[in-house]
Design a protein around this motif. Structure first.
Motif, PDB file in Angstrom:
ATOM      1  N   SER A 173       0.832  -1.209   0.000  1.00 36.49           N
ATOM      2  CA  SER A 173       0.000   0.000   0.000  1.00 36.49           C
ATOM      3  C   SER A 173       0.866   1.258   0.000  1.00 36.49           C
ATOM      4  O   SER A 173       0.546   2.237  -0.671  1.00 36.49           O
ATOM      5  CB  SER A 173      -0.915   0.011   1.216  1.00 36.49           C
ATOM      6  OG  SER A 173      -1.802  -1.069   1.171  1.00 36.49           O
ATOM      7  N   LEU A 174       1.971   1.209   0.729  1.00 33.91           N
ATOM      8  CA  LEU A 174       2.882   2.358   0.769  1.00 33.91           C
ATOM      9  C   LEU A 174       3.406   2.676  -0.621  1.00 33.91           C
ATOM     10  O   LEU A 174       3.343   3.827  -1.056  1.00 33.91           O
ATOM     11  CB  LEU A 174       4.046   2.089   1.730  1.00 33.91           C
ATOM     12  CG  LEU A 174       5.099   3.188   1.786  1.00 33.91           C
ATOM     13  CD1 LEU A 174       4.569   4.408   2.525  1.00 33.91           C
ATOM     14  CD2 LEU A 174       6.372   2.682   2.421  1.00 33.91           C
ATOM     15  N   ILE A 211       3.158   6.272  -2.630  1.00 33.68           N
ATOM     16  CA  ILE A 211       4.320   7.150  -2.824  1.00 33.68           C
ATOM     17  C   ILE A 211       5.261   6.469  -3.813  1.00 33.68           C
ATOM     18  O   ILE A 211       5.346   5.245  -3.845  1.00 33.68           O
ATOM     19  CB  ILE A 211       5.044   7.504  -1.503  1.00 33.68           C
ATOM     20  CG1 ILE A 211       5.586   6.271  -0.807  1.00 33.68           C
ATOM     21  CG2 ILE A 211       4.137   8.279  -0.578  1.00 33.68           C
ATOM     22  CD1 ILE A 211       6.438   6.605   0.404  1.00 33.68           C
ATOM     23  N   PRO A 212       5.940   7.239  -4.643  1.00 33.91           N
ATOM     24  CA  PRO A 212       6.722   6.663  -5.750  1.00 33.91           C
ATOM     25  C   PRO A 212       8.089   6.123  -5.295  1.00 33.91           C
ATOM     26  O   PRO A 212       9.127   6.717  -5.570  1.00 33.91           O
ATOM     27  CB  PRO A 212       6.875   7.838  -6.719  1.00 33.91           C
ATOM     28  CG  PRO A 212       6.850   9.047  -5.833  1.00 33.91           C
ATOM     29  CD  PRO A 212       5.908   8.697  -4.702  1.00 33.91           C
ATOM     30  N   LYS A 264      10.396   2.256  -4.800  1.00 35.41           N
ATOM     31  CA  LYS A 264      10.472   0.830  -5.059  1.00 35.41           C
ATOM     32  C   LYS A 264      10.574   0.096  -3.726  1.00 35.41           C
ATOM     33  O   LYS A 264      11.037   0.660  -2.729  1.00 35.41           O
ATOM     34  CB  LYS A 264      11.705   0.508  -5.897  1.00 35.41           C
ATOM     35  CG  LYS A 264      11.653   1.082  -7.287  1.00 35.41           C
ATOM     36  CD  LYS A 264      12.894   0.703  -8.051  1.00 35.41           C
ATOM     37  CE  LYS A 264      12.854   1.312  -9.436  1.00 35.41           C
ATOM     38  NZ  LYS A 264      14.066   0.968 -10.185  1.00 35.41           N
ATOM     39  N   LYS A 265      10.164  -1.177  -3.717  1.00 39.32           N
ATOM     40  CA  LYS A 265      10.254  -1.983  -2.495  1.00 39.32           C
ATOM     41  C   LYS A 265      11.680  -2.000  -1.960  1.00 39.32           C
ATOM     42  O   LYS A 265      11.902  -1.847  -0.765  1.00 39.32           O
ATOM     43  CB  LYS A 265       9.791  -3.418  -2.748  1.00 39.32           C
ATOM     44  CG  LYS A 265       8.314  -3.612  -2.706  1.00 39.32           C
ATOM     45  CD  LYS A 265       7.970  -5.092  -2.805  1.00 39.32           C
ATOM     46  CE  LYS A 265       6.472  -5.271  -2.849  1.00 39.32           C
ATOM     47  NZ  LYS A 265       6.091  -6.685  -2.880  1.00 39.32           N
ATOM     48  N   SER A 266      12.641  -2.196  -2.844  1.00 40.00           N
ATOM     49  CA  SER A 266      14.033  -2.276  -2.405  1.00 40.00           C
ATOM     50  C   SER A 266      14.484  -0.967  -1.751  1.00 40.00           C
ATOM     51  O   SER A 266      15.241  -0.979  -0.779  1.00 40.00           O
ATOM     52  CB  SER A 266      14.953  -2.630  -3.575  1.00 40.00           C
ATOM     53  OG  SER A 266      14.851  -1.661  -4.602  1.00 40.00           O
ATOM     54  N   THR A 267      14.001   0.150  -2.255  1.00 39.95           N
ATOM     55  CA  THR A 267      14.332   1.455  -1.670  1.00 39.95           C
ATOM     56  C   THR A 267      13.736   1.578  -0.276  1.00 39.95           C
ATOM     57  O   THR A 267      14.404   2.042   0.656  1.00 39.95           O
ATOM     58  CB  THR A 267      13.824   2.599  -2.566  1.00 39.95           C
ATOM     59  OG1 THR A 267      14.403   2.467  -3.869  1.00 39.95           O
ATOM     60  CG2 THR A 267      14.157   3.958  -1.982  1.00 39.95           C
ATOM     61  N   VAL A 268      12.481   1.144  -0.118  1.00 38.49           N
ATOM     62  CA  VAL A 268      11.835   1.205   1.194  1.00 38.49           C
ATOM     63  C   VAL A 268      12.585   0.324   2.188  1.00 38.49           C
ATOM     64  O   VAL A 268      12.870   0.745   3.312  1.00 38.49           O
ATOM     65  CB  VAL A 268      10.346   0.813   1.115  1.00 38.49           C
ATOM     66  CG1 VAL A 268       9.731   0.764   2.508  1.00 38.49           C
ATOM     67  CG2 VAL A 268       9.578   1.796   0.235  1.00 38.49           C
ATOM     68  N   TYR A 269      12.931  -0.901   1.789  1.00 35.59           N
ATOM     69  CA  TYR A 269      13.683  -1.792   2.686  1.00 35.59           C
ATOM     70  C   TYR A 269      15.007  -1.152   3.107  1.00 35.59           C
ATOM     71  O   TYR A 269      15.401  -1.217   4.272  1.00 35.59           O
ATOM     72  CB  TYR A 269      13.952  -3.140   2.019  1.00 35.59           C
ATOM     73  CG  TYR A 269      12.770  -4.067   1.990  1.00 35.59           C
ATOM     74  CD1 TYR A 269      12.051  -4.373   3.145  1.00 35.59           C
ATOM     75  CD2 TYR A 269      12.366  -4.661   0.803  1.00 35.59           C
ATOM     76  CE1 TYR A 269      10.966  -5.236   3.117  1.00 35.59           C
ATOM     77  CE2 TYR A 269      11.292  -5.527   0.757  1.00 35.59           C
ATOM     78  CZ  TYR A 269      10.597  -5.811   1.926  1.00 35.59           C
ATOM     79  OH  TYR A 269       9.528  -6.672   1.894  1.00 35.59           O
ATOM     80  N   SER A 270      15.684  -0.527   2.169  1.00 36.16           N
ATOM     81  CA  SER A 270      16.949   0.143   2.468  1.00 36.16           C
ATOM     82  C   SER A 270      16.730   1.300   3.440  1.00 36.16           C
ATOM     83  O   SER A 270      17.497   1.483   4.392  1.00 36.16           O
ATOM     84  CB  SER A 270      17.577   0.649   1.166  1.00 36.16           C
ATOM     85  OG  SER A 270      18.768   1.335   1.421  1.00 36.16           O
ATOM     86  N   ILE A 321       4.787  -2.101   8.901  1.00 33.54           N
ATOM     87  CA  ILE A 321       3.601  -1.277   8.692  1.00 33.54           C
ATOM     88  C   ILE A 321       4.011   0.182   8.781  1.00 33.54           C
ATOM     89  O   ILE A 321       4.996   0.528   9.434  1.00 33.54           O
ATOM     90  CB  ILE A 321       2.458  -1.599   9.680  1.00 33.54           C
ATOM     91  CG1 ILE A 321       2.889  -1.373  11.121  1.00 33.54           C
ATOM     92  CG2 ILE A 321       1.931  -3.003   9.463  1.00 33.54           C
ATOM     93  CD1 ILE A 321       1.746  -1.412  12.114  1.00 33.54           C
ATOM     94  N   PHE A 322       3.254   1.026   8.122  1.00 35.47           N
ATOM     95  CA  PHE A 322       3.561   2.442   8.029  1.00 35.47           C
ATOM     96  C   PHE A 322       2.321   3.238   8.393  1.00 35.47           C
ATOM     97  O   PHE A 322       1.282   3.091   7.748  1.00 35.47           O
ATOM     98  CB  PHE A 322       4.021   2.791   6.609  1.00 35.47           C
ATOM     99  CG  PHE A 322       5.207   1.969   6.153  1.00 35.47           C
ATOM    100  CD1 PHE A 322       6.486   2.415   6.368  1.00 35.47           C
ATOM    101  CD2 PHE A 322       5.014   0.736   5.536  1.00 35.47           C
ATOM    102  CE1 PHE A 322       7.570   1.657   5.967  1.00 35.47           C
ATOM    103  CE2 PHE A 322       6.085  -0.035   5.131  1.00 35.47           C
ATOM    104  CZ  PHE A 322       7.374   0.426   5.347  1.00 35.47           C
TER     105      PHE A 322
END
Length: 70
Positions: free
Chosen positions: A11-12, A16-17, A19-25, A42-43
Motif C-alpha cells: 500500500s505504501l 508514494i513513488p 520501489k520496495k528495495s528502496t523502502v527496505y533500504s 507497517i507504516f
C-alpha cells in the motif's frame, strides 16, 4: 478520538513513488517512519505524510506536525 490508519509495504508503494528495495533500504537505515508487528512492516499514514511534508526527515517533534485531515 482519531482512528489510526496503516499501510503495509504494498500500500505504501502504491501511494508514494518508491520501489520496495528502496523502502527496505530506508527502513534498515531508519530513514522512514515505520513499525514492525512480528516480521511485518507497517507504516502509519499520518507519520508518512508528515515525513513527506518535512522533506523526508524522520522527526518526532510534535510541534512541527502540520494539521492533516485523514
Amino acid at each position: 478520538m482519531t482512528e489510526q490508519k496503516f499501510w503495509d509495504l504494498n500500500s505504501l508503494i502504491e501511494n508514494i513513488p518508491l520501489k520496495k528495495s528502496t523502502v527496505y533500504s530506508m527502513v534498515s537505515r531508519k530513514q522512514i517512519p515505520y513499525k514492525k508487528i512480528g516480521k511485518k512492516l507497517i507504516f502509519d499514514q499520518r507519520e508518512i505524510l508528515i515525513w513527506l511534508n518535512n522533506g523526508n526527515k524522520n522527526t518526532t517533534d510534535e510541534e512541527s506536525f502540520p494539521t492533516l485531515n485523514l
